[in-house]
Design an enzyme around this catalytic site. Structure first.
Site, PDB file in Angstrom:
ATOM      1  N   GLU A 131      -0.705  -9.449  -0.192  1.00 29.79           N
ATOM      2  CA  GLU A 131      -1.872  -9.075  -0.061  1.00 29.79           C
ATOM      3  C   GLU A 131      -2.904  -9.579  -1.090  1.00 29.79           C
ATOM      4  O   GLU A 131      -3.591  -9.954  -1.729  1.00 29.79           O
ATOM      5  CB  GLU A 131      -2.495  -8.098   1.056  1.00 29.79           C
ATOM      6  CG  GLU A 131      -1.690  -8.489   1.917  1.00 29.79           C
ATOM      7  CD  GLU A 131      -2.326  -6.390   3.051  1.00 29.79           C
ATOM      8  OE1 GLU A 131      -2.007  -6.400   2.854  1.00 29.79           O
ATOM      9  OE2 GLU A 131      -2.914  -6.914   3.816  1.00 29.79           O
ATOM     10  N   GLY A 171       0.412  -4.507   0.443  1.00 36.69           N
ATOM     11  CA  GLY A 171      -0.707  -5.049  -0.153  1.00 36.69           C
ATOM     12  C   GLY A 171      -0.538  -5.949  -1.370  1.00 36.69           C
ATOM     13  O   GLY A 171      -1.178  -5.966  -1.640  1.00 36.69           O
ATOM     14  N   ALA A 219       0.793  -0.868   0.047  1.00 37.54           N
ATOM     15  CA  ALA A 219       0.027   0.320  -0.381  1.00 37.54           C
ATOM     16  C   ALA A 219       0.510   1.182   0.152  1.00 37.54           C
ATOM     17  O   ALA A 219       2.027   0.872   0.107  1.00 37.54           O
ATOM     18  CB  ALA A 219      -0.804  -0.112   1.316  1.00 37.54           C
ATOM     19  N   GLU A 225       4.648  -4.776   7.325  1.00 39.19           N
ATOM     20  CA  GLU A 225       3.777  -3.962   7.834  1.00 39.19           C
ATOM     21  C   GLU A 225       4.091  -3.875   9.797  1.00 39.19           C
ATOM     22  O   GLU A 225       4.420  -2.530  10.369  1.00 39.19           O
ATOM     23  CB  GLU A 225       1.950  -4.125   8.132  1.00 39.19           C
ATOM     24  CG  GLU A 225       1.896  -3.825   6.578  1.00 39.19           C
ATOM     25  CD  GLU A 225       2.012  -5.467   5.555  1.00 39.19           C
ATOM     26  OE1 GLU A 225       2.489  -6.086   6.475  1.00 39.19           O
ATOM     27  OE2 GLU A 225       0.578  -5.127   4.912  1.00 39.19           O
TER      28      GLU A 225
END
Ligand code: CAA
Length: 265
Positions: A118, A115, A70, A138
């Site tokens: 993910e 992300g 992200a 993260e």
């Protein structure tokens, strides 16, 4: 004949039954920001409505990164409410990848961090190039995975492995990702798209409606207890028994005919 659609952060190329969807923000190693997630949701909605597209291959622009996570420059000033909204904004397109009637294949061509890992896990199947790197960094940034990582990683590789990767921010290379079942196959970078397209072609030749129902059976049955799940399968199996494609597929077998004309989808 190839159709090409370009958005600010995405590139969609459709050729026959296969759509190649490229996250195209190479300056940020294809990191997912809000705009990219919105575009992704829009394009997946379009694809879902198209009967001619049977398989979607998701990849990242360039030879270095699939998706490097992200977008950290967007998240740095998030409040709690903004963080939650960002997670939910990803959740919609990610569930589309997971549950749409088309099969989704992640062709992981490099970094698949945060992300990126993910979004690859929201796809049905993952194929990685040898230089791919998977991880959930993260906890080193003071946050937790927010695009489904704590849930999908544990479901794919088991809780112990998932906890180790997430708590220790332990990145794993393609060979290790293959060993633990996170990816289906590892190939040299130059063979990645050809390998993904070959698999997509094999899938697209089968009865697409049956494949879509099989996908629903696997996805929805996974979270049920085994007895209800098998009953659910019997219901869906029964449904496929009354289709044109079932008559066509079985008649072709009995007539020893190779060419099949599947039309349901
Ligand atoms: N967000 C925003 N920008 C990113 C980014 C990200 N996740 N990853 C890379 N970039 C940007 C860099 O800031 C850099 O931009 P500038 O050129 O403007 O400085 C550019 O992409 C190139 O990156 P690097 O110079 O860092 O490239 P490198 O080859 O030295 O390193 C890397 C590559 C190891 C992937 C490194 O970029 C990196 O560690 N990126 C962050 C990975 C990460 O932590 N991802 C998880 C994010 S959190 C998350 O995803 C939360 C969630 O679940 C919702």
């Amino acid at each position: 004949k190839q159709e090409v659609f370009e958005m600010n952060n995405l590139l969609l190329e459709v050729e026959g039954p296969i759509a190649v969807l490229t996250i195209n923000r190479p300056k940020a190693l294809n990191a997912l920001n809000s705009e990219t997630l919105t575009e992704l949701n829009e394009v997946l909605t379009e694809i879902e409505g198209r009967d001619d597209i049977k398989v979607v291959i998701l990849t990242g622009a360039g030879e270095k990164s699939f998706v490097a996570g992200a977008d950290i420059s967007e998240m740095v000033n998030f409040s709690a409410a903004e963080g939650r909204a960002f997670g939910m904004r990803a959740s919609e397109p990610f569930f589309k990848l997971q549950n749409m009637r088309q099969v989704t294949i992640a062709a992981v061509n490099g970094f698949a961090l945060g992300g990126g890992c993910e979004i690859s896990m929201a796809c049905d199947i993952r194929i990685a190039s040898e230089n791919a790197l998977f991880g959930q960094p993260e906890c080193g940034l003071g946050i937790i995975p927010g695009f489904g990582g704590t849930q999908r990683l544990a479901r794919l590789v088991g809780m112990g492995r998932a906890k180790e990767m997430i708590f220790a921010c332990q990145n794993i290379d393609a060979a290790e990702a293959y060993r633990i079942g996170l990816v289906n196959k590892v190939v040299p970078q130059e063979e990645l798209m050809a390998t993904a397209k070959k698999l997509a072609g094999k899938i697209a030749r089968n009865a697409s409606y049956a494949v879509a129902i099989a996908k629903a059976a696997i996805n929805n049955g996974y979270d049920m207890d085994i007895k209800n799940a098998v009953e659910y399968e019997a219901n869906l199996f029964g449904m496929t028994c009354s289709t044109h494609d079932k008559t066509e597929g079985m008649t072709a077998f009995l007539e020893k005919r190779k060419e099949k004309n599947f039309t349901d989808f």
